[in-house]
Design an enzyme around this catalytic site. Structure first.
Site, PDB file in Angstrom:
ATOM      1  N   GLY A  13      -4.434   9.810 -33.117  1.00 28.04           N
ATOM      2  CA  GLY A  13      -3.787   8.569 -32.681  1.00 28.04           C
ATOM      3  C   GLY A  13      -3.974   8.435 -31.177  1.00 28.04           C
ATOM      4  CB  ALA A  15      -0.526  11.150 -28.359  1.00 24.58           C
ATOM      5  CG  PHE A 116       8.703  -6.027 -26.259  1.00 22.98           C
ATOM      6  CD1 PHE A 116       7.572  -6.815 -26.315  1.00 22.98           C
ATOM      7  CD2 PHE A 116       9.020  -5.234 -27.355  1.00 22.98           C
ATOM      8  CE1 PHE A 116       6.764  -6.813 -27.432  1.00 22.98           C
ATOM      9  CE2 PHE A 116       8.208  -5.223 -28.477  1.00 22.98           C
ATOM     10  CZ  PHE A 116       7.084  -6.016 -28.518  1.00 22.98           C
ATOM     11  CD  GLN A 242      13.493   1.971 -32.256  1.00 23.03           C
ATOM     12  OE1 GLN A 242      12.283   1.813 -32.245  1.00 23.03           O
ATOM     13  NE2 GLN A 242      14.226   1.916 -31.163  1.00 23.03           N
ATOM     14  CG  HIS A 244      11.413  -2.834 -35.479  1.00 18.54           C
ATOM     15  ND1 HIS A 244      11.637  -4.175 -35.698  1.00 18.54           N
ATOM     16  CD2 HIS A 244      10.573  -2.755 -34.418  1.00 18.54           C
ATOM     17  CE1 HIS A 244      10.960  -4.873 -34.800  1.00 18.54           C
ATOM     18  NE2 HIS A 244      10.311  -4.036 -34.007  1.00 18.54           N
ATOM     19  CG  LEU A 254       7.316  -3.900 -37.107  1.00 16.66           C
ATOM     20  CD1 LEU A 254       8.695  -3.326 -37.341  1.00 16.66           C
ATOM     21  CD2 LEU A 254       6.651  -3.194 -35.947  1.00 16.66           C
ATOM     22  CD  GLU A 257      11.919  -5.422 -29.424  1.00 12.22           C
ATOM     23  OE1 GLU A 257      12.219  -4.489 -30.183  1.00 12.22           O
ATOM     24  OE2 GLU A 257      11.998  -5.339 -28.191  1.00 12.22           O
ATOM     25  NE  ARG A 288      11.963  -2.218 -31.200  1.00  8.68           N
ATOM     26  CZ  ARG A 288      10.739  -1.749 -31.144  1.00  8.68           C
ATOM     27  NH1 ARG A 288      10.498  -0.490 -31.480  1.00  8.68           N
ATOM     28  NH2 ARG A 288       9.743  -2.518 -30.780  1.00  8.68           N
ATOM     29  CG  HIS A 354       9.723   1.131 -35.950  1.00  7.09           C
ATOM     30  ND1 HIS A 354       8.551   0.674 -36.504  1.00  7.09           N
ATOM     31  CD2 HIS A 354       9.600   0.980 -34.604  1.00  7.09           C
ATOM     32  CE1 HIS A 354       7.746   0.261 -35.537  1.00  7.09           C
ATOM     33  NE2 HIS A 354       8.351   0.457 -34.372  1.00  7.09           N
ATOM     34  NE  ARG A 396       9.415   3.791 -29.868  1.00  3.13           N
ATOM     35  CZ  ARG A 396       8.820   2.619 -30.093  1.00  3.13           C
ATOM     36  NH1 ARG A 396       8.486   1.834 -29.077  1.00  3.13           N
ATOM     37  NH2 ARG A 396       8.554   2.228 -31.322  1.00  3.13           N
ATOM     38  CB  SER A 401       6.113   4.210 -28.897  1.00  2.00           C
ATOM     39  OG  SER A 401       5.228   5.114 -29.509  1.00  2.00           O
TER      40      SER A 401
HETATM   41  C1  FAD Z   1       3.868  -1.044 -37.571  1.00  2.00           C
HETATM   42  C2  FAD Z   1       4.123  -0.405 -36.243  1.00  2.00           C
HETATM   43  C3  FAD Z   1       4.077  -1.167 -35.086  1.00  2.00           C
HETATM   44  C4  FAD Z   1       4.323  -0.576 -33.848  1.00  2.00           C
HETATM   45  N1  FAD Z   1       4.246  -1.346 -32.707  1.00  2.00           N
HETATM   46  C5  FAD Z   1       4.430  -0.765 -31.502  1.00  2.00           C
HETATM   47  C6  FAD Z   1       4.280  -1.512 -30.299  1.00  2.00           C
HETATM   48  O1  FAD Z   1       3.951  -2.705 -30.298  1.00  2.00           O
HETATM   49  N2  FAD Z   1       4.481  -0.884 -29.117  1.00  2.00           N
HETATM   50  C7  FAD Z   1       4.822   0.427 -29.050  1.00  2.00           C
HETATM   51  O2  FAD Z   1       4.989   0.943 -27.944  1.00  2.00           O
HETATM   52  N3  FAD Z   1       4.942   1.172 -30.170  1.00  2.00           N
HETATM   53  C8  FAD Z   1       4.746   0.607 -31.387  1.00  2.00           C
HETATM   54  N4  FAD Z   1       4.866   1.374 -32.525  1.00  2.00           N
HETATM   55  C9  FAD Z   1       5.058   2.822 -32.400  1.00  2.00           C
HETATM   56  C10 FAD Z   1       3.749   3.507 -32.056  1.00  2.00           C
HETATM   57  O3  FAD Z   1       2.687   2.778 -32.602  1.00  2.00           O
HETATM   58  C11 FAD Z   1       3.677   4.937 -32.583  1.00  2.00           C
HETATM   59  O4  FAD Z   1       4.815   5.637 -32.199  1.00  2.00           O
HETATM   60  C12 FAD Z   1       2.445   5.627 -32.009  1.00  2.00           C
HETATM   61  O5  FAD Z   1       1.291   4.870 -32.280  1.00  2.00           O
HETATM   62  C13 FAD Z   1       2.252   7.037 -32.529  1.00  2.00           C
HETATM   63  O6  FAD Z   1       1.034   7.526 -32.025  1.00  2.00           O
HETATM   64  P1  FAD Z   1       0.634   9.049 -32.141  1.00  2.00           P
HETATM   65  O7  FAD Z   1      -0.604   9.240 -31.336  1.00  2.00           O
HETATM   66  O8  FAD Z   1       1.802   9.889 -31.823  1.00  2.00           O
HETATM   67  O9  FAD Z   1       0.327   9.255 -33.698  1.00  2.00           O
HETATM   68  P2  FAD Z   1      -0.397   8.353 -34.812  1.00  2.00           P
HETATM   69  O10 FAD Z   1      -1.105   7.181 -34.239  1.00  2.00           O
HETATM   70  O11 FAD Z   1       0.591   8.136 -35.872  1.00  2.00           O
HETATM   71  O12 FAD Z   1      -1.528   9.330 -35.328  1.00  2.00           O
HETATM   72  C14 FAD Z   1      -1.236  10.526 -36.006  1.00  2.00           C
HETATM   73  C15 FAD Z   1      -2.524  11.299 -36.144  1.00  2.00           C
HETATM   74  O13 FAD Z   1      -2.227  12.585 -36.625  1.00  2.00           O
HETATM   75  C16 FAD Z   1      -3.110  12.929 -37.655  1.00  2.00           C
HETATM   76  N5  FAD Z   1      -2.419  13.895 -38.511  1.00  2.00           N
HETATM   77  C17 FAD Z   1      -1.161  13.855 -39.017  1.00  2.00           C
HETATM   78  N6  FAD Z   1      -0.904  14.952 -39.729  1.00  2.00           N
HETATM   79  C18 FAD Z   1      -2.016  15.725 -39.676  1.00  2.00           C
HETATM   80  C19 FAD Z   1      -2.382  16.984 -40.230  1.00  2.00           C
HETATM   81  N7  FAD Z   1      -1.550  17.678 -40.984  1.00  2.00           N
HETATM   82  N8  FAD Z   1      -3.619  17.452 -39.992  1.00  2.00           N
HETATM   83  C20 FAD Z   1      -4.511  16.732 -39.238  1.00  2.00           C
HETATM   84  N9  FAD Z   1      -4.219  15.553 -38.693  1.00  2.00           N
HETATM   85  C21 FAD Z   1      -2.983  15.062 -38.908  1.00  2.00           C
HETATM   86  C22 FAD Z   1      -3.456  11.618 -38.331  1.00  2.00           C
HETATM   87  O14 FAD Z   1      -4.706  11.722 -38.982  1.00  2.00           O
HETATM   88  C23 FAD Z   1      -3.515  10.686 -37.125  1.00  2.00           C
HETATM   89  O15 FAD Z   1      -4.785  10.732 -36.545  1.00  2.00           O
HETATM   90  C24 FAD Z   1       4.620   0.800 -33.776  1.00  2.00           C
HETATM   91  C25 FAD Z   1       4.656   1.566 -34.929  1.00  2.00           C
HETATM   92  C26 FAD Z   1       4.433   0.970 -36.150  1.00  2.00           C
HETATM   93  C27 FAD Z   1       4.551   1.832 -37.389  1.00  2.00           C
END
Ligand code: FAD
Length: 582
Positions: A13, A15, A116, A242, A244, A254, A257, A288, A354, A396, A401
Site C-alpha cells: 500500500g 506506506a 474535511f 473508527q 465513518h 464508502l 467525507e 467522524r 472504517h 483520526r 491517514s
Molecule cells: C474506502 C476507503 C476510502 C478511504 N479514503 C481515505 C481518504 O480519502 N483519505 C485518507 O487519508 N484515508 C482514507 N482511507 C484510509 C486509508 O486509505 C488507509 O488507511 C490506507 O490506505 C492504508 O494504507 P496502508 O499502506 O497502511 O495499507 P493498504 O493500502 O491497506 O495495503 C496493505 C498491503 O499489505 C499487504 N498485505 C496484507 N497482509 C499481508 C500478508 N499477510 N502478506 C503479504 N502482504 C500482505 C496487501 O497486499 C497490501 O499490499 C480510506 C480507506 C478506505 C477503506
C-alpha cells in the site's frame, strides 16, 4: 531454501511502497512482499484527499494542522508525532506532486484543496481548505504514482506472497529478540518460502473485516498486527476503531467525507440538518466519531428515514459541475449499488467500520516498541494503518491517514537504511518455517470441521452489535465470551480446497485467525477503558476521564493465553487537554 535481502517490506500500500522507494534510492538490497498485486492494495480505494497545510486556497499553517490532529484525536495523540506529521505533510505532498501525481488544480495552477472534517483555521475558528485531492480518487493516484516510481527505481516485488510468520533471532520479540525475516506462502503453488533480512517493515493495512458493515476490502484482516502480537509485541490502543459516518446502507461501501467537504448536508426524516444539535459551528464537518454518534442518536430518537436505521446525505444543491468534477466516483457508487441518482435524490447512508487507530506501537522513526518505556524491537518497523505512532489518538481526522502513510512510510524506509549499516546477517534456524507449516497443514489436512464462513459471520455480527459505535460493559462481556467461543471452534476449522494452487480458501481461514487476535485484544482493551474518548464511547461511562485514562493501552498475550493490559502516558508537548467542542 532461504532467500536473502538486507531489508524486507511486507505490504504494497502507500506506506510500504514509499518505504521501498527510499530503500531502493539508498541502494539497499531490499524487496516487497505482498499478498495482493500491489495496485490492488486498499490505498487505491481512498477517495477524498490527503491533507497538508499548503495554504493554496486560504491561510493555513502546520501548527493549526497539528492542533486539529490532537483535538480530533481527543488528546490521546502523541504530540511530538503530530508535529512530525503536520510539518512533513507539506514536503511529502510536494514530493508526490513532483513524482507526477495528477492533483486537481486551482485556477492559477496550484494543488487544489478542500474542506474535511475537523480541519480548522486558527485553532478551531471555522473550517479550512486543507485536503489536497485528485477528484475522489486520491488514493488511487497515490498508489499508482508510488508504484510507478518503485518500478522506475528497480524495486524487487514478490507479488502474491502471503506472509504467514515472522522469523526472529535471539528469542521472541517481546523479550529482546530481533526480527530476522519472514515466512511467506507463495499463493501460486503453496510453497513456503523463508526470507532472511536485517530489517522487516510491517505495512499490511487495517482490520475492518472483523465488522459486519465495513468500507474495508476483503484483504484487510490485521495480518501484520497479529503476527507481531504472536511474537510478543503489544498491540497499542486497540479499543479505538473508527466508524465513518457515510457508508452505503447495509453494504458499507464508502461515500467519502469529501461530499460533505464540498458542502453536502446530512438530513433526518424531517429534512432537518441535524448536526446543528451536536456541532453547531462545524456542522457536517465535525470529526467522524461525533458525526457517527449523532446519526445513531437520531435513529434512536426515531428520526431515521421512515423510522429506519439510516439518514440522508444530500448533495443535490452542489450542482452537476461540482459533482461531476469533484465527486464522480462516489456518486457513481450510489447509482450502481443503491440505484439512487445523487443529482436529484438524497442518498441513504449509515456509519460503516472504517479505520484502526490502534495497531503496532512505534516511535516517530517507525521503529516498533515493545513496552511502556518505548524499548525498541531491533529489526522491526511498522507504518501505515498497521502502526500506531500515535498520530490519530482516539479518533483520526479525514485525510490524515494518507498523509500518515507518506510521512511515516518515508521515515520507515530511511530509518531501515540507516539501521542496517554495520548489522551482520542474522543467524536463523534452517527449519524456521516448520512451526507455521504445521499450523497450515493442520487446517488443510482436517477432513471435516468448523466452517470459516460461519465463524467469520458470527465474529462480524458480535463485533458490530457489541463493540461498535456505542459500547456497554454488558455488551462487551458478551463480545468477549463470543470471541473466546469462536477461538475454541477455530482450532477445529477446515477448508474445502485441499490443493496447493491459488488456495484462497486456506488463506482466508488463516486470516480469520488474525481477525480473532485483533478482536480479542480490542474487546479486552474496551472493557478496561472505563471512559468515553474519541471513537470509544461507553454508555455506562459517558465522560472522558483524563485523571485515570489519559494513556495508551498495550495488550500482550500472557503465557496462559490471558490478555495482559498495560498503559503508557501520552506525550504532551504543546496542547493541554481541553473539552472537545466543535
Ligand atoms: C474506502 C476507503 C476510502 C478511504 N479514503 C481515505 C481518504 O480519502 N483519505 C485518507 O487519508 N484515508 C482514507 N482511507 C484510509 C486509508 O486509505 C488507509 O488507511 C490506507 O490506505 C492504508 O494504507 P496502508 O499502506 O497502511 O495499507 P493498504 O493500502 O491497506 O495495503 C496493505 C498491503 O499489505 C499487504 N498485505 C496484507 N497482509 C499481508 C500478508 N499477510 N502478506 C503479504 N502482504 C500482505 C496487501 O497486499 C497490501 O499490499 C480510506 C480507506 C478506505 C477503506
Amino acid at each position: 531454501m532461504i532467500l536473502d535481502h538486507d531489508a524486507l517490506v511486507v505490504g504494497a500500500g502507500g506506506a510500504g511502497l514509499w518505504a521501498a522507494l527510499e530503500l531502493a534510492k539508498a541502494g539497499v538490497n531490499s524487496a516487497v512482499l505482498t499478498k495482493l498485486y500491489p495496485t490492488r492494495s486498499h490505498t487505491g480505494a481512498a477517495q477524498g484527499g490527503v491533507c497538508a497545510a499548503l495554504g493554496n486556497q486560504e491561510e493555513d499553517h502546520w501548527e493549526w494542522h497539528m492542533f486539529d490532529t490532537i483535538k480530533g484525536g481527543d488528546y490521546l495523540v502523541d504530540q511530538d508525532a503530530a508535529e512530525v506529521l503536520a510539518r512533513e505533510a507539506i514536503e511529502t505532498v510536494i514530493e508526490l506532486e513532483h513524482m507526477g501525481l495528477p492533483f486537481n488544480r486551482t485556477p492559477d495552477g496550484r494543488i487544489d484543496q478542500r474542506r474535511f472534517g475537523g480541519h480548522t483555521r486558527n485553532y478551531g475558528e471555522g473550517p479550512v481548505k486543507r485536503a489536497c485531492f485528485a477528484a475522489d480518487r486520491t488514493g488511487h493516484m497515490i498508489l499508482q504514482t508510488l508504484y510507478q516510481q518503485c518500478l522506475k527505481h528497480g524495486v524487487k516485488f514478490y507479488d502474491e506472497y502471503h506472509v504467514v510468520d515472522l522469523v526472529t533471532e535471539g528469542g521472541d520479540l517481546g523479550a529482546g529478540g530481533r526480527a530476522a525475516g519472514v515466512v511467506a506462502y507463495r499463493i501460486a503453488d503453496g510453497e513456503l518460502v523463508t526470507l532472511r533480512s536485517k530489517a522487516v517493515l510491517l505495512a499490511t493495512g487495517g482490520f475492518g473485516r472483523m465488522f459486519r458493515v465495513t468500507s474495508n476490502a476483503y484483504s484487510l484482516t490485521g495480518d501484520g498486527v497479529a503476527l507481531a502480537y504472536r511474537h510478543g509485541v503489544p498491540m497499542e490502543d486497540m479499543e479505538f476503531y473508527q466508524f465513518h459516518p457515510t457508508g452505503i446502507v447495509g453494504i458499507g461501501i464508502l461515500l467519502s467525507e469529501a461530499a460533505r467537504g464540498e458542502g453536502g448536508y446530512l438530513l433526518d426524516n424531517d429534512g432537518f440538518r441535524f448536526m446543528e444539535r451536536y456541532a453547531p459551528k462545524l456542522m457536517e464537518l465535525a470529526p467522524r466519531d461525533m458525526v457517527s454518534r449523532a446519526i445513531y442518536q437520531e435513529i434512536r430518537a426515531g428520526r431515521g428515514i421512515n423510522g429506519k436505521d439510516y439518514v440522508y446525505l444530500d448533495v443535490r444543491h452542489l450542482g452537476r459541475k461540482v459533482i461531476e468534477e469533484k465527486l464522480p466516483d462516489i456518486t457513481d457508487f450510489a447509482r450502481v449499488y443503491q440505484g439512487v441518482e445523487p443529482l436529484t435524490e438524497p442518498v441513504p447512508i449509515q456509519p460503516t467500520a472504517h479505520y484502526a487507530m490502534g495497531g503496532i506501537g512505534t516511535n516517530v522513526f517507525a521503529q516498533v516498541v515493545r513496552d511502556a518505556n518505548n524499548t525498541v524491537v531491533p529489526g522491526l518497523y511498522a507504518a501505515g494503518e498497521t502502526a500506531c505512532v500515535s498520530v490519530h489518538g482516539a479518533n483520526r481526522l479525514g485525510t490524515n491517514s494518507l498523509v500518515d502513510l507518506l510521512v511515516f512510510g518515508r521515515r520507515a524506509g530511511r530509518q531501515m537504511a540507516r539501521d542496517i549499516m554495520g548489522v551482520g546477517t542474522p543467524q536463523i534456524a534452517d527449519d524456521a518455517a516448520e512451526a507455521v507449516r504445521g499450523e497450515i497443514e493442520a487446517i488443510r489436512g482436517r477432513a471435516k470441521g468448523e466452517r470459516k464462513e460461519a465463524l467469520r459471520k458470527e465474529l462480524a455480527d458480535v463485533m458490530m452489535d457489541d463493540a461498535g459505535v456505542y459500547r456497554t460493559a454488558e455488551g462487551l462481556e458478551r463480545a468477549r465470551d463470543k470471541v473466546q467461543e469462536l477461538r475454541g471452534r477455530y482450532a477445529n476449522v477446515s477448508v474445502d480446497d485441499k490443493g496447493t494452487t491459488f488456495n484462497t480458501d486456506l488463506l482466508e481461514a488463516r486470516e480469520l485467525g488474525y481477525l480473532l487476535d485483533c478482536a480479542e485484544t480490542m474487546v479486552a482493551a474496551c472493557i478496561n477503558r472505563k471512559e468515553s474518548r474519541g471513537a470509544h464511547s461507553r454508555e455506562d461511562f459517558p465522560e472522558r476521564d483524563d485523571v485515570n485514562f489519559l494513556s495508551h493501552s498495550l495488550a500482550t498475550k500472557g503465557a496462559d493465553g490471558a490478555i495482559n493490559l498495560a498503559y503508557k502516558p501520552v506525550t504532551i508537548t504543546k496542547f493541554q487537554p481541553k473539552p472537545r467542542v466543535y
